[in-house]
Design a protein around this motif. Structure first.
Motif, mmCIF file in Angstrom:
data_model
loop_
_atom_site.group_PDB
_atom_site.id
_atom_site.type_symbol
_atom_site.label_atom_id
_atom_site.label_comp_id
_atom_site.label_asym_id
_atom_site.label_seq_id
_atom_site.Cartn_x
_atom_site.Cartn_y
_atom_site.Cartn_z
ATOM 1 N N ALA A 1 0.754 -1.113 0.143
ATOM 2 C CA ALA A 1 0.157 -0.053 -0.143
ATOM 3 C C ALA A 1 0.933 1.195 0.159
ATOM 4 C CB ALA A 1 -1.092 -0.079 1.276
ATOM 5 N N LEU A 2 1.886 1.106 0.815
ATOM 6 C CA LEU A 2 2.950 2.387 0.886
ATOM 7 C C LEU A 2 3.471 2.831 -0.475
ATOM 8 C CD1 LEU A 2 4.485 1.792 4.375
ATOM 9 C CD2 LEU A 2 2.951 3.638 3.778
ATOM 10 N N GLN A 3 3.654 1.523 -1.187
ATOM 11 C CA GLN A 3 4.479 1.578 -2.568
ATOM 12 C C GLN A 3 3.451 2.330 -3.543
ATOM 13 O OE1 GLN A 3 5.532 -2.370 -3.412
ATOM 14 N NE2 GLN A 3 7.223 -2.244 -2.032
ATOM 15 N N GLU A 4 1.933 2.191 -3.217
ATOM 16 C CA GLU A 4 1.187 2.734 -4.294
ATOM 17 C C GLU A 4 0.791 4.070 -3.632
ATOM 18 O OE1 GLU A 4 0.226 1.487 -7.005
ATOM 19 O OE2 GLU A 4 1.586 -0.080 -6.638
ATOM 20 N N GLY A 5 1.549 4.773 -2.555
ATOM 21 C CA GLY A 5 1.181 6.284 -2.257
ATOM 22 C C GLY A 5 0.121 6.342 -1.168
ATOM 23 N N TYR A 6 -0.453 5.027 -0.782
ATOM 24 C CA TYR A 6 -1.399 5.313 0.444
ATOM 25 C C TYR A 6 -0.605 5.386 1.667
ATOM 26 C CZ TYR A 6 -4.388 4.557 -3.426
ATOM 27 O OH TYR A 6 -5.172 4.888 -4.525
ATOM 28 N N VAL A 7 -1.106 5.775 2.906
ATOM 29 C CA VAL A 7 -0.501 5.837 4.282
ATOM 30 C C VAL A 7 -1.722 5.233 5.190
ATOM 31 C CG1 VAL A 7 1.054 7.774 3.719
ATOM 32 C CG2 VAL A 7 -1.387 8.122 4.399
ATOM 33 N N ASN A 8 -0.964 4.408 6.330
ATOM 34 C CA ASN A 8 -2.038 4.283 7.458
ATOM 35 C C ASN A 8 -1.721 5.178 8.414
ATOM 36 O OD1 ASN A 8 -1.767 1.948 10.018
ATOM 37 N ND2 ASN A 8 -3.560 1.729 8.618
ATOM 38 N N GLN A 9 -2.866 5.735 9.088
ATOM 39 C CA GLN A 9 -2.853 6.842 9.904
ATOM 40 C C GLN A 9 -2.323 6.376 11.232
ATOM 41 O OE1 GLN A 9 -4.151 9.776 8.733
ATOM 42 N NE2 GLN A 9 -4.171 8.730 6.862
ATOM 43 N N PRO A 10 -1.136 7.271 11.492
ATOM 44 C CA PRO A 10 -0.518 6.700 12.816
ATOM 45 C C PRO A 10 -1.220 6.992 13.944
ATOM 46 C CG PRO A 10 0.139 8.829 12.002
ATOM 47 C CD PRO A 10 -0.512 8.386 10.829
ATOM 48 N N VAL A 11 -0.695 6.113 15.145
ATOM 49 C CA VAL A 11 -1.109 6.544 16.397
ATOM 50 C C VAL A 11 -0.400 7.567 17.097
ATOM 51 C CG1 VAL A 11 -1.908 5.485 18.555
ATOM 52 C CG2 VAL A 11 -1.995 4.076 16.521
ATOM 53 N N GLU A 12 -0.718 8.925 17.463
ATOM 54 C CA GLU A 12 -0.221 9.681 17.956
ATOM 55 C C GLU A 12 -0.459 9.776 19.602
ATOM 56 O OE1 GLU A 12 -1.108 13.200 16.193
ATOM 57 O OE2 GLU A 12 -0.354 12.562 14.040
ATOM 58 N N ILE A 13 0.478 9.161 20.273
ATOM 59 C CA ILE A 13 0.520 9.111 21.869
ATOM 60 C C ILE A 13 1.600 9.765 22.457
ATOM 61 C CG2 ILE A 13 0.434 7.479 23.815
ATOM 62 C CD1 ILE A 13 -2.284 7.411 22.389
ATOM 63 N N THR A 14 2.690 9.599 21.911
ATOM 64 C CA THR A 14 4.209 10.216 22.336
ATOM 65 C C THR A 14 4.467 11.276 21.475
ATOM 66 O OG1 THR A 14 5.400 8.747 21.152
ATOM 67 C CG2 THR A 14 4.614 7.748 23.255
ATOM 68 N N ALA A 15 5.426 12.115 22.103
ATOM 69 C CA ALA A 15 5.771 13.283 21.590
ATOM 70 C C ALA A 15 6.443 13.124 20.217
ATOM 71 C CB ALA A 15 7.127 13.745 22.525
ATOM 72 N N ALA A 16 7.462 12.323 19.926
ATOM 73 C CA ALA A 16 7.787 12.168 18.636
ATOM 74 C C ALA A 16 6.865 11.445 17.651
ATOM 75 C CB ALA A 16 9.208 11.315 18.498
ATOM 76 N N GLN A 17 7.222 11.488 16.348
ATOM 77 C CA GLN A 17 6.329 11.019 15.555
ATOM 78 C C GLN A 17 6.579 9.494 15.547
ATOM 79 O OE1 GLN A 17 3.630 12.387 13.523
ATOM 80 N NE2 GLN A 17 3.954 14.057 14.573
ATOM 81 N N PRO A 18 5.508 8.512 15.787
ATOM 82 C CA PRO A 18 5.593 7.059 15.990
ATOM 83 C C PRO A 18 6.229 6.503 14.474
ATOM 84 C CG PRO A 18 3.262 7.687 15.925
ATOM 85 C CD PRO A 18 4.118 8.927 15.773
ATOM 86 N N THR A 19 7.008 5.431 14.625
ATOM 87 C CA THR A 19 7.260 4.817 13.172
ATOM 88 C C THR A 19 6.823 3.463 13.469
ATOM 89 O OG1 THR A 19 9.441 4.624 14.094
ATOM 90 C CG2 THR A 19 9.053 6.360 12.695
ATOM 91 N N SER A 20 6.847 2.584 12.260
ATOM 92 C CA SER A 20 6.406 1.436 12.389
ATOM 93 C C SER A 20 7.544 0.257 12.345
ATOM 94 C CB SER A 20 5.396 0.878 11.216
ATOM 95 O OG SER A 20 5.967 1.150 9.958
#
Length: 273
Positions: free
Chosen positions: A254-273
């Motif tokens: 999906a990422l390769q096609e330009g779509y994004v999975n919405q992140p969970v924003e709990i902590t300060a820095a941007q979360p990564t998978s």
């Protein structure tokens, strides 16, 4: 790095990560008054906004050290970043308590808690994995505060995070959304995008894995992996955490096609998978 390599690395990492078990008193919760809970439901406010988890600070920093060790083992290229983060953590008891409280306060920028420049990506990665087991316990403790069959929103009723997975249950085909942070599960409408509420969405699947679909939205460019329980040979031990991890190759497609999975924003820095 190939897709198979990325997936295996995540599997190996999470096998160790899930061995971290918290005692029952790692998180305490003060139940809000009934009127406040009713107001939350009526105004689509997640529970964490008015009833945040109170995490044991000593346990939090113990878990942080454990997670740091697992991260360095499986991502040795991050060792420098992780060591820098560990050395910059607060030492005084009062500062540690404040740091932990802020880690569970949505919208707080924890990067501002440090006196030196740290990698936002590495800080986000480690903190989200530290927070997660506490949030999972928190979700269990507040499970009676909301009605998962009636929430019907695109965001988690517990922490306000966006779902990372959807489940079509086999009995009636109801769709449930799954939060990758606190692992709460709640019902959502059968069709439509949970991120922007658009009723138009399409999907793709991979040959040999027809029980999974990836629904994507051309309105907000979001996507969500969906598991059809009716197409599973045996769903008696269904674990959506591992379903999410074991299908990371679908995320990559999906990422390769330009779509994004919405992140969970709990902590300060941007979360990564």
């Amino acid at each position: 790095m190939t897709n198979n390599t990325v997936q295996q690395m995540l599997i190996d990492f999470n096998k160790e990560f899930t061995k971290i078990v918290l005692p029952d008193d790692a998180v305490t919760v003060v139940r809000p008054q009934a009127g406040l809970l009713k107001s939350l439901r009526e105004n689509d406010v997640p529970i964490i906004k008015v009833c945040p988890p109170q995490a044991n600070a000593d346990m939090f920093f113990d878990v942080l050290k454990d997670v740091a060790g697992i991260v360095v083992k499986h991502k040795p290229d991050l060792e420098g970043d992780i060591n820098k983060i560990l050395s910059a953590l607060p030492a005084a008891a009062e500062a540690r308590e404040l740091f932990v409280m802020q880690a569970f306060t949505p919208g707080t920028n924890l990067l501002e808690s440090f006196n030196e420049e740290l990698s936002p990506e590495s800080l986000g990665f480690i903190l989200n994995h530290v927070v997660k087991p506490f949030m999972k316990q928190y979700a269990r403790k507040v499970s009676t505060f909301f009605a998962p069959e009636q929430w019907l929103k695109g965001a988690c009723p517990v922490c306000g995070g966006k779902p990372t997975l959807a489940l079509l249950e086999k009995e009636e085909g109801k769709r449930y959304l799954y939060c990758g942070m606190c692992e709460a599960r709640w019902r959502f409408q059968r069709l439509g995008c949970p991120y922007c509420s658009s009723n138009e969405s399409r999907f793709f699947s991979v040959e040999g894995m027809e029980q999974y679909r990836v629904y994507y939205c051309d309105n907000c460019h979001g996507y969500i992996k969906t598991l059809n329980e009716a197409m599973m040979f045996d769903s008696s031990n269904l674990d959506l955490f591992w379903e999410d991890i074991n299908t990371v190759h679908l995320d990559l497609l999906a990422l390769q096609e330009g779509y994004v999975n919405q992140p969970v924003e709990i902590t300060a820095a941007q979360p990564t998978s």
